[in-house]
Design a protein around this motif. Structure first.
Motif, PDB file in Angstrom:
ATOM      1  N   LEU A 143      -6.583 -13.704  -3.795  1.00 24.59           N
ATOM      2  CA  LEU A 143      -6.596 -13.383  -2.261  1.00 24.59           C
ATOM      3  C   LEU A 143      -5.429 -13.507  -1.778  1.00 24.59           C
ATOM      4  O   LEU A 143      -5.125 -13.008  -0.711  1.00 24.59           O
ATOM      5  N   ASN A 144      -4.420 -14.188  -2.433  1.00 28.68           N
ATOM      6  CA  ASN A 144      -3.161 -14.071  -1.645  1.00 28.68           C
ATOM      7  C   ASN A 144      -2.465 -12.904  -1.787  1.00 28.68           C
ATOM      8  O   ASN A 144      -1.415 -12.797  -1.103  1.00 28.68           O
ATOM      9  N   ARG A 145      -3.019 -11.994  -2.379  1.00 20.73           N
ATOM     10  CA  ARG A 145      -2.252 -10.812  -2.676  1.00 20.73           C
ATOM     11  C   ARG A 145      -2.830  -9.680  -1.619  1.00 20.73           C
ATOM     12  O   ARG A 145      -1.964  -8.574  -1.225  1.00 20.73           O
TER      13      ARG A 145
ATOM     14  N   HIS B 291      -4.155  -9.156   2.660  1.00 22.85           N
ATOM     15  CA  HIS B 291      -4.135  -9.718   3.966  1.00 22.85           C
ATOM     16  C   HIS B 291      -5.609  -9.870   4.478  1.00 22.85           C
ATOM     17  O   HIS B 291      -6.313  -8.647   4.315  1.00 22.85           O
ATOM     18  N   LEU B 292      -6.007 -10.854   5.046  1.00 21.70           N
ATOM     19  CA  LEU B 292      -7.471 -11.065   5.532  1.00 21.70           C
ATOM     20  C   LEU B 292      -7.695  -9.712   6.630  1.00 21.70           C
ATOM     21  O   LEU B 292      -8.812  -9.340   6.565  1.00 21.70           O
ATOM     22  N   ASN B 293      -6.812  -9.700   7.535  1.00 23.50           N
ATOM     23  CA  ASN B 293      -7.097  -8.559   8.429  1.00 23.50           C
ATOM     24  C   ASN B 293      -7.265  -7.262   7.922  1.00 23.50           C
ATOM     25  O   ASN B 293      -8.050  -6.498   8.331  1.00 23.50           O
ATOM     26  N   GLY B 294      -6.588  -6.939   6.847  1.00 25.62           N
ATOM     27  CA  GLY B 294      -6.910  -5.591   6.076  1.00 25.62           C
ATOM     28  C   GLY B 294      -8.230  -5.527   5.557  1.00 25.62           C
ATOM     29  O   GLY B 294      -8.932  -4.717   5.535  1.00 25.62           O
ATOM     30  N   LEU B 295      -8.544  -6.764   4.844  1.00 28.95           N
ATOM     31  CA  LEU B 295     -10.038  -6.845   4.360  1.00 28.95           C
ATOM     32  C   LEU B 295     -10.993  -6.907   5.443  1.00 28.95           C
ATOM     33  O   LEU B 295     -12.258  -6.048   5.059  1.00 28.95           O
ATOM     34  N   ARG B 296     -10.789  -7.443   6.756  1.00 27.09           N
ATOM     35  CA  ARG B 296     -11.753  -7.154   7.495  1.00 27.09           C
ATOM     36  C   ARG B 296     -11.922  -5.650   8.076  1.00 27.09           C
ATOM     37  O   ARG B 296     -12.936  -5.473   8.638  1.00 27.09           O
ATOM     38  N   ALA B 297     -10.748  -5.115   8.098  1.00 31.26           N
ATOM     39  CA  ALA B 297     -10.519  -3.897   8.564  1.00 31.26           C
ATOM     40  C   ALA B 297     -11.470  -2.862   7.603  1.00 31.26           C
ATOM     41  O   ALA B 297     -12.284  -1.932   7.947  1.00 31.26           O
TER      42      ALA B 297
ATOM     43  N   GLY C 284      -5.392   2.953  15.837  1.00 26.52           N
ATOM     44  CA  GLY C 284      -4.378   2.990  15.099  1.00 26.52           C
ATOM     45  C   GLY C 284      -3.856   1.932  14.012  1.00 26.52           C
ATOM     46  O   GLY C 284      -3.632   1.885  12.775  1.00 26.52           O
ATOM     47  N   ALA C 285      -4.246   0.590  14.704  1.00 27.50           N
ATOM     48  CA  ALA C 285      -4.196  -0.555  13.869  1.00 27.50           C
ATOM     49  C   ALA C 285      -4.964  -0.714  12.721  1.00 27.50           C
ATOM     50  O   ALA C 285      -4.688  -1.096  11.448  1.00 27.50           O
ATOM     51  N   VAL C 286      -6.478  -0.286  13.004  1.00 30.11           N
ATOM     52  CA  VAL C 286      -7.192  -0.330  11.835  1.00 30.11           C
ATOM     53  C   VAL C 286      -6.953   0.856  10.826  1.00 30.11           C
ATOM     54  O   VAL C 286      -7.101   0.423   9.333  1.00 30.11           O
ATOM     55  N   SER C 287      -6.504   1.789  11.341  1.00 27.51           N
ATOM     56  CA  SER C 287      -6.197   2.804  10.169  1.00 27.51           C
ATOM     57  C   SER C 287      -4.966   2.419   9.342  1.00 27.51           C
ATOM     58  O   SER C 287      -4.943   2.759   8.119  1.00 27.51           O
ATOM     59  N   GLN C 288      -4.091   1.753   9.854  1.00 24.66           N
ATOM     60  CA  GLN C 288      -2.632   1.408   9.185  1.00 24.66           C
ATOM     61  C   GLN C 288      -3.278   0.175   8.272  1.00 24.66           C
ATOM     62  O   GLN C 288      -2.768   0.009   6.937  1.00 24.66           O
ATOM     63  N   GLN C 289      -4.275  -0.578   8.738  1.00 26.64           N
ATOM     64  CA  GLN C 289      -4.869  -1.764   7.734  1.00 26.64           C
ATOM     65  C   GLN C 289      -5.478  -1.231   6.759  1.00 26.64           C
ATOM     66  O   GLN C 289      -5.449  -1.869   5.611  1.00 26.64           O
ATOM     67  N   VAL C 290      -6.325  -0.066   6.748  1.00 25.07           N
ATOM     68  CA  VAL C 290      -7.096   0.460   5.858  1.00 25.07           C
ATOM     69  C   VAL C 290      -6.182   0.993   4.807  1.00 25.07           C
ATOM     70  O   VAL C 290      -6.322   0.784   3.480  1.00 25.07           O
ATOM     71  N   LEU C 291      -5.227   1.566   5.297  1.00 27.25           N
ATOM     72  CA  LEU C 291      -4.273   2.207   4.343  1.00 27.25           C
ATOM     73  C   LEU C 291      -3.369   1.245   3.544  1.00 27.25           C
ATOM     74  O   LEU C 291      -3.288   1.529   2.227  1.00 27.25           O
ATOM     75  N   LYS C 292      -3.021   0.350   4.147  1.00 25.69           N
ATOM     76  CA  LYS C 292      -2.268  -0.791   3.451  1.00 25.69           C
ATOM     77  C   LYS C 292      -3.309  -1.426   2.446  1.00 25.69           C
ATOM     78  O   LYS C 292      -2.855  -1.722   1.251  1.00 25.69           O
TER      79      LYS C 292
ATOM     80  N   GLU D 299      -5.633  -0.067   0.906  1.00 26.90           N
ATOM     81  CA  GLU D 299      -5.728   0.951  -0.175  1.00 26.90           C
ATOM     82  C   GLU D 299      -4.619   1.084  -1.236  1.00 26.90           C
ATOM     83  O   GLU D 299      -4.806   1.132  -2.464  1.00 26.90           O
ATOM     84  N   GLU D 300      -3.563   1.165  -0.710  1.00 31.01           N
ATOM     85  CA  GLU D 300      -2.377   0.877  -1.407  1.00 31.01           C
ATOM     86  C   GLU D 300      -2.340  -0.273  -2.307  1.00 31.01           C
ATOM     87  O   GLU D 300      -1.941   0.003  -3.438  1.00 31.01           O
ATOM     88  N   GLN D 301      -2.796  -1.631  -1.775  1.00 31.87           N
ATOM     89  CA  GLN D 301      -3.019  -2.744  -2.500  1.00 31.87           C
ATOM     90  C   GLN D 301      -3.906  -2.491  -3.807  1.00 31.87           C
ATOM     91  O   GLN D 301      -3.357  -3.236  -4.569  1.00 31.87           O
ATOM     92  N   PHE D 302      -5.086  -1.866  -3.338  1.00 34.57           N
ATOM     93  CA  PHE D 302      -5.883  -1.676  -4.448  1.00 34.57           C
ATOM     94  C   PHE D 302      -5.660  -0.618  -5.383  1.00 34.57           C
ATOM     95  O   PHE D 302      -5.830  -0.818  -6.600  1.00 34.57           O
ATOM     96  N   GLY D 303      -4.747   0.210  -4.935  1.00 33.91           N
ATOM     97  CA  GLY D 303      -4.292   1.436  -6.109  1.00 33.91           C
ATOM     98  C   GLY D 303      -5.456   2.539  -6.191  1.00 33.91           C
ATOM     99  O   GLY D 303      -5.137   3.209  -7.038  1.00 33.91           O
ATOM    100  N   HIS D 304      -6.397   2.443  -5.289  1.00 32.25           N
ATOM    101  CA  HIS D 304      -7.290   3.639  -5.079  1.00 32.25           C
ATOM    102  C   HIS D 304      -7.804   3.714  -3.706  1.00 32.25           C
ATOM    103  O   HIS D 304      -7.890   2.979  -3.083  1.00 32.25           O
ATOM    104  N   PRO D 305      -8.051   4.873  -3.279  1.00 32.74           N
ATOM    105  CA  PRO D 305      -8.685   5.344  -2.045  1.00 32.74           C
ATOM    106  C   PRO D 305     -10.269   4.721  -1.869  1.00 32.74           C
ATOM    107  O   PRO D 305     -11.049   4.780  -3.049  1.00 32.74           O
ATOM    108  N   LEU D 306     -10.405   3.916  -0.941  1.00 33.64           N
ATOM    109  CA  LEU D 306     -11.824   3.419  -0.661  1.00 33.64           C
ATOM    110  C   LEU D 306     -12.729   4.453   0.044  1.00 33.64           C
ATOM    111  O   LEU D 306     -13.829   4.355   0.250  1.00 33.64           O
TER     112      LEU D 306
END
Length: 294
Positions: free
Chosen positions: A4-6, A8-14, A36-44, A46-53
């Motif tokens: 979970l430390n890797r 961001h909670l806001n990104g997971l909520r988005a 725009g903020a939600v879009s950026q959180q989703v993109l970040k 997805e980058e952390q997961f390494g796969h598009p969601l």
């Protein structure tokens, strides 16, 4: 849970909100941020997961197979967090939230809640009167009072009262009704989409709905009952709807027979939520009140 430390909670909520609601706009409105903020959180994320969601489409977002799997876990996790926070808030405030159909609330429940308050002055009741079927597993609702056959998935359902139906009308019109066949000579008040038809009462009396004539149509049972009180016709009512108007002499039941529809009132709670003193107190009081006069 170090992974979970890797993230961001806001990104997971988005991610969870966008997947559940199907669009960035809807997710932004729920989270109180910009699209725009939600879009950026989703993109970040997805980058952390390494796969598009998500797959992006003109009409919104569609989860990828990988996204569906991840979003299932995120949805369940945030639902558990929400339920835990709601439980903590209710225990702090001593509030019991009850979801109930508006007709039952207005014609029966609100007239008796003072009895509960007198017995349990430390418990505050919040009534959520709505026709929608609230999921107690994914909301801040503690108790649902539902009408149906009790076959709802993933909840605890305890039968409270079988629904018995019988014709009701004004006292003046009741004087014209000596036999069930007399219903053919008076206006019949109807709902557009009732849970049961007149056959539930006419059938046991050897009659069918074909004998009934026309009459006014109203959008819900509460209005139908008021129309019956006003002398506009006969309505097929039931105990919790009509009992107080009958006791006050504003309404009459011209025939003694009452018949079951196969439908009942149920006390519904979350299958996963722990039993609490407030829920038990309300259930016991409700069962006692419903048994009065039966």
């Amino acid at each position: 849970m170090r992974n979970l430390n890797r993230f961001h909670l806001n990104g997971l909520r988005a991610l969870e909100a966008a997947g559940r609601l199907g669009s960035l706009r809807a997710a932004a409105e729920e989270l109180g941020v910009t699209i725009g903020a939600v879009s950026q959180q989703v993109l970040k994320a997805e980058e952390q997961f390494g796969h598009p969601l998500f797959e992006r489409h003109p009409k919104g977002l569609r989860p990828t197979p990988f996204g569906q799997e991840v979003l299932g876990y995120l949805g369940a996790g945030f639902a558990e967090i929400s339920a835990g926070l709601a439980l903590a808030e209710r225990r702090r405030e001593g509030v019991l939230t009850v979801s109930v159909a508006p007709v039952f609330a207005s014609k029966w429940l609100v007239w008796r809640l003072q009895h509960f308050r007198e017995r349990h002055p430390d418990i505050r009741i919040r009534i959520d009167a709505d026709v929608s079927l609230v999921d107690p597993n994914a909301s801040d609702v503690d108790v649902c009072i539902r009408v149906g056959r009790g076959n709802w998935p993933n909840v605890r359902a305890e039968r409270l009262l079988d629904q018995l139906v019988f014709p009701v009308c004004s006292p003046a019109m009741a004087e014209r009704l000596r036999h069930p066949r007399d219903l053919a000579r008076v206006p019949i008040i109807r709902e557009p989409t009732p849970m049961f038809g007149w056959d539930a009462w006419l059938g046991p009396n050897g009659l069918g709905e074909a004998i009934l004539g026309d009459g006014p149509v109203f959008s819900d049972a509460s209005l139908c009952l008021d129309a019956a009180i006003a002398g506009q016709g006969v309505f097929l009512g039931w105990e919790t709807l009509a009992c107080d108007a009958i006791a006050l002499g504003r309404l009459a039941a011209p025939f003694p027979d009452r018949y079951a529809t196969g439908i009942a009132y149920w006390f519904v709670t979350s299958r996963s939520a722990p039993a609490t003193r407030t829920v038990a107190a309300f259930r016991d009081w409700l069962k006692a009140e419903l048994s009065v006069g039966r």
